[in-house]
Design a protein around this motif. Structure first.
Motif, PDB file in Angstrom:
ATOM      1  N   ILE A  58       0.852  -1.180   0.000  1.00 58.88           N
ATOM      2  CA  ILE A  58       0.000   0.000   0.000  1.00 58.88           C
ATOM      3  C   ILE A  58       0.895   1.239   0.000  1.00 58.88           C
ATOM      4  O   ILE A  58       2.038   1.196   0.484  1.00 58.88           O
ATOM      5  CB  ILE A  58      -0.954   0.031   1.209  1.00 58.88           C
ATOM      6  CG1 ILE A  58      -0.165   0.146   2.524  1.00 58.88           C
ATOM      7  CG2 ILE A  58      -1.842  -1.211   1.238  1.00 58.88           C
ATOM      8  CD1 ILE A  58      -1.040   0.424   3.719  1.00 58.88           C
ATOM      9  N   PRO A  59       0.427   2.356  -0.560  1.00 53.81           N
ATOM     10  CA  PRO A  59       1.258   3.566  -0.584  1.00 53.81           C
ATOM     11  C   PRO A  59       1.578   4.056   0.823  1.00 53.81           C
ATOM     12  O   PRO A  59       0.769   3.923   1.748  1.00 53.81           O
ATOM     13  CB  PRO A  59       0.385   4.572  -1.332  1.00 53.81           C
ATOM     14  CG  PRO A  59      -0.599   3.752  -2.094  1.00 53.81           C
ATOM     15  CD  PRO A  59      -0.857   2.538  -1.257  1.00 53.81           C
ATOM     16  N   VAL A  60       2.759   4.614   0.970  1.00 51.44           N
ATOM     17  CA  VAL A  60       3.207   5.160   2.244  1.00 51.44           C
ATOM     18  C   VAL A  60       3.429   6.659   2.098  1.00 51.44           C
ATOM     19  O   VAL A  60       4.223   7.086   1.249  1.00 51.44           O
ATOM     20  CB  VAL A  60       4.528   4.503   2.696  1.00 51.44           C
ATOM     21  CG1 VAL A  60       5.026   5.134   3.993  1.00 51.44           C
ATOM     22  CG2 VAL A  60       4.359   3.010   2.872  1.00 51.44           C
ATOM     23  N   PRO A  61       2.739   7.493   2.887  1.00 55.54           N
ATOM     24  CA  PRO A  61       3.086   8.918   2.911  1.00 55.54           C
ATOM     25  C   PRO A  61       4.526   9.072   3.417  1.00 55.54           C
ATOM     26  O   PRO A  61       4.896   8.482   4.438  1.00 55.54           O
ATOM     27  CB  PRO A  61       2.080   9.517   3.902  1.00 55.54           C
ATOM     28  CG  PRO A  61       0.959   8.521   3.962  1.00 55.54           C
ATOM     29  CD  PRO A  61       1.598   7.186   3.767  1.00 55.54           C
ATOM     30  N   LEU A  62       5.330   9.843   2.720  1.00 52.50           N
ATOM     31  CA  LEU A  62       6.762   9.910   3.001  1.00 52.50           C
ATOM     32  C   LEU A  62       7.136  11.155   3.808  1.00 52.50           C
ATOM     33  O   LEU A  62       6.416  12.138   3.829  1.00 52.50           O
ATOM     34  CB  LEU A  62       7.546   9.893   1.694  1.00 52.50           C
ATOM     35  CG  LEU A  62       7.466   8.598   0.870  1.00 52.50           C
ATOM     36  CD1 LEU A  62       8.133   8.788  -0.482  1.00 52.50           C
ATOM     37  CD2 LEU A  62       8.106   7.440   1.634  1.00 52.50           C
ATOM     38  N   GLY A  63       8.300  11.069   4.442  1.00 55.20           N
ATOM     39  CA  GLY A  63       8.874  12.210   5.129  1.00 55.20           C
ATOM     40  C   GLY A  63       8.717  12.134   6.636  1.00 55.20           C
ATOM     41  O   GLY A  63       7.606  12.259   7.143  1.00 55.20           O
ATOM     42  N   HIS A  64       9.837  11.924   7.348  1.00 57.11           N
ATOM     43  CA  HIS A  64       9.766  11.903   8.810  1.00 57.11           C
ATOM     44  C   HIS A  64      10.813  12.831   9.434  1.00 57.11           C
ATOM     45  O   HIS A  64      11.168  12.683  10.592  1.00 57.11           O
ATOM     46  CB  HIS A  64       9.936  10.472   9.350  1.00 57.11           C
ATOM     47  CG  HIS A  64      11.207   9.796   8.927  1.00 57.11           C
ATOM     48  ND1 HIS A  64      11.309   9.102   7.749  1.00 57.11           N
ATOM     49  CD2 HIS A  64      12.416   9.706   9.528  1.00 57.11           C
ATOM     50  CE1 HIS A  64      12.524   8.603   7.639  1.00 57.11           C
ATOM     51  NE2 HIS A  64      13.223   8.969   8.701  1.00 57.11           N
ATOM     52  N   GLU A  65      11.301  13.820   8.641  1.00 52.21           N
ATOM     53  CA  GLU A  65      12.281  14.774   9.153  1.00 52.21           C
ATOM     54  C   GLU A  65      11.801  16.211   8.907  1.00 52.21           C
ATOM     55  O   GLU A  65      12.482  17.021   8.296  1.00 52.21           O
ATOM     56  CB  GLU A  65      13.633  14.550   8.466  1.00 52.21           C
ATOM     57  CG  GLU A  65      14.197  13.151   8.670  1.00 52.21           C
ATOM     58  CD  GLU A  65      15.517  12.935   7.940  1.00 52.21           C
ATOM     59  OE1 GLU A  65      16.003  13.889   7.269  1.00 52.21           O
ATOM     60  OE2 GLU A  65      16.071  11.829   8.017  1.00 52.21           O
ATOM     61  N   PRO A  66      10.599  16.557   9.405  1.00 50.73           N
ATOM     62  CA  PRO A  66      10.052  17.890   9.087  1.00 50.73           C
ATOM     63  C   PRO A  66      10.381  18.957  10.134  1.00 50.73           C
ATOM     64  O   PRO A  66      10.601  18.670  11.315  1.00 50.73           O
ATOM     65  CB  PRO A  66       8.548  17.615   9.062  1.00 50.73           C
ATOM     66  CG  PRO A  66       8.358  16.539  10.099  1.00 50.73           C
ATOM     67  CD  PRO A  66       9.618  15.708  10.085  1.00 50.73           C
ATOM     68  N   ALA A  67      10.387  20.181   9.657  1.00 48.68           N
ATOM     69  CA  ALA A  67      10.424  21.361  10.527  1.00 48.68           C
ATOM     70  C   ALA A  67       9.506  22.404   9.906  1.00 48.68           C
ATOM     71  O   ALA A  67       9.363  22.469   8.682  1.00 48.68           O
ATOM     72  CB  ALA A  67      11.845  21.903  10.656  1.00 48.68           C
ATOM     73  N   GLY A  68       8.868  23.201  10.738  1.00 47.91           N
ATOM     74  CA  GLY A  68       7.942  24.186  10.195  1.00 47.91           C
ATOM     75  C   GLY A  68       7.444  25.148  11.242  1.00 47.91           C
ATOM     76  O   GLY A  68       8.048  25.304  12.302  1.00 47.91           O
ATOM     77  N   GLU A  69       6.302  25.769  10.937  1.00 40.79           N
ATOM     78  CA  GLU A  69       5.743  26.750  11.873  1.00 40.79           C
ATOM     79  C   GLU A  69       4.258  26.495  12.085  1.00 40.79           C
ATOM     80  O   GLU A  69       3.547  26.042  11.187  1.00 40.79           O
ATOM     81  CB  GLU A  69       5.977  28.173  11.357  1.00 40.79           C
ATOM     82  CG  GLU A  69       5.367  28.477  10.007  1.00 40.79           C
ATOM     83  CD  GLU A  69       5.725  29.870   9.519  1.00 40.79           C
ATOM     84  OE1 GLU A  69       5.732  30.796  10.349  1.00 40.79           O
ATOM     85  OE2 GLU A  69       5.991  30.020   8.324  1.00 40.79           O
ATOM     86  N   ILE A  70       3.810  26.786  13.287  1.00 41.78           N
ATOM     87  CA  ILE A  70       2.416  26.585  13.662  1.00 41.78           C
ATOM     88  C   ILE A  70       1.543  27.646  12.991  1.00 41.78           C
ATOM     89  O   ILE A  70       1.826  28.850  13.076  1.00 41.78           O
ATOM     90  CB  ILE A  70       2.245  26.661  15.189  1.00 41.78           C
ATOM     91  CG1 ILE A  70       3.118  25.617  15.904  1.00 41.78           C
ATOM     92  CG2 ILE A  70       0.774  26.499  15.562  1.00 41.78           C
ATOM     93  CD1 ILE A  70       2.740  24.180  15.633  1.00 41.78           C
TER      94      ILE A  70
END
Length: 342
Positions: A58-70
């Motif tokens: 099944i497809p996997v949503p990728l990316g486990h190294e995020p940074a951002g703003e609320i």
């Protein structure tokens, strides 16, 4: 909004999904940078994860190294506010590990942080650190756990096999820990130069040099339990994930040396266990970051220029296919971080 997931084997799909709406205890994060990891590449080669009926991919949503703003907070969230810049613990939400089989990946425009709690699933960062460097928080926590498991002391002499992001991160943490001598071995000259740039004391091109002989030059001579001469290296770190590295460490080890393995070995391979008897080597496995995910954050901020050297490519989200192509091509990139436009 756009989100990246696995496509057919060796490719990604950029899909349109609804922008999440935060509940009363949630926060909505606008992603500003997200790193690409070797784990993402593994999912791409597999074409997803075998979680469907009968083990279907099944497809996997990728990316486990995020940074951002609320950009939004729920009514019951009182310890975060709109505009806060944060890094994320991908293992800290109830819908599963972000980017590693959970309902969401971090390689998307907006990410919902469920049951948000600073210190558990997010940590606020100052605006003095760029988002691309902040996105190194998760892999540097992996590297820090490896170093913590090694219990390296200032007087120790250490060899790190593999000058990828985790190996180089381990080298940085070892030097910040005050370790006397850190050598990095790899087969790619550009990576070895990066190792020197981030503070390694020496490097070994293991494609051209005899690792054991060079280590003896660098660390002096010790002996194994039979009195046979061996390099006086105290700790070997496997951040490469190939049997040749493990066997080199085993056959080079002096009495009482340690081997700490943080790399993923993708298939079983022959290992010279007889060499363990001749050194009484301690073998230590290390995975993830039981406590380190936000322990590293302040030092990442403090030493950001050093960690920034680990990033070889910055690619805008509008060219995310190129970012993954770089990562999928052996030797083409050291660390790729995808950045999101204002």
């Amino acid at each position: 909004m756009k989100s990246v997931q696995t496509g057919p084997s060796g490719s990604i799909d950029v899909v349109n999904v609804d922008r999440p709406v935060p509940g009363p205890r949630d926060a909505l994060l606008r992603i500003r940078a997200c790193g690409i990891c070797g784990t993402d590449v593994t999912f791409l080669h597999m074409g997803g994860m075998p979680l469907g009926p009968g083990g279907a991919m099944i497809p996997v949503p990728l990316g486990h190294e995020p940074a951002g703003e609320i950009v939004e907070v729920g009514a019951e969230v009182t310890d975060l506010k709109v505009g806060d810049r944060v890094v994320v613990n991908p293992q800290g939400v109830p819908s599963g590990i972000i980017g590693c089989g959970g309902a969401q990946g971090g390689m998307r425009e907006y990410l919902l942080i469920e049951d948000t709690a600073p210190g558990r699933n997010v940590a606020v960062i100052p605006d003095t650190i760029p988002f691309d460097v902040a996105a190194l928080n998760e892999p540097m926590a992996v590297a820090r756990h490896c170093v913590n498991r090694s219990e390296a002391k200032p007087a120790d002499k250490v060899l790190v096999f593999g000058a990828g992001p985790i190996g180089l991160g381990a080298a940085i943490w070892l030097k910040l820990r005050g370790v006397q001598h850190v050598t990095v071995a790899d087969v790619i000259p550009e990576r070895l130069q990066t190792a020197l740039d981030i503070g390694a004391d020496a490097v070994i091109d293991s494609a051209k040099e005899d690792v054991t002989a060079r280590l003896t030059e660098l660390h002096g001579q010790g002996a194994n339990s039979l009195g046979q001469p061996r390099p006086d290296t105290d700790i070997y770190i496997d951040a490469a994930g190939v049997a040749a590295v493990v066997n080199t460490a085993l056959t080079s080890a002096k009495w009482g040396a340690k081997l700490v393995t943080v790399a993923v070995h993708k298939k079983p391979e022959p290992i010279d266990f007889g060499a363990i008897l001749r050194s009484e080597m301690t073998i230590i496995g290390t995975q993830g970051y039981p406590t380190e995910i936000f322990e590293v954050t302040q030092e990442l901020v403090e030493h950001q220029d050093r960690f920034a050297r680990l990033i070889s490519h910055h690619v805008p989200f509008s060219e995310v296919e190129r970012a993954f192509d770089l990562t999928l091509t052996p030797g083409a990139a050291e660390k790729v971080v995808v950045t999101f436009d204002d």
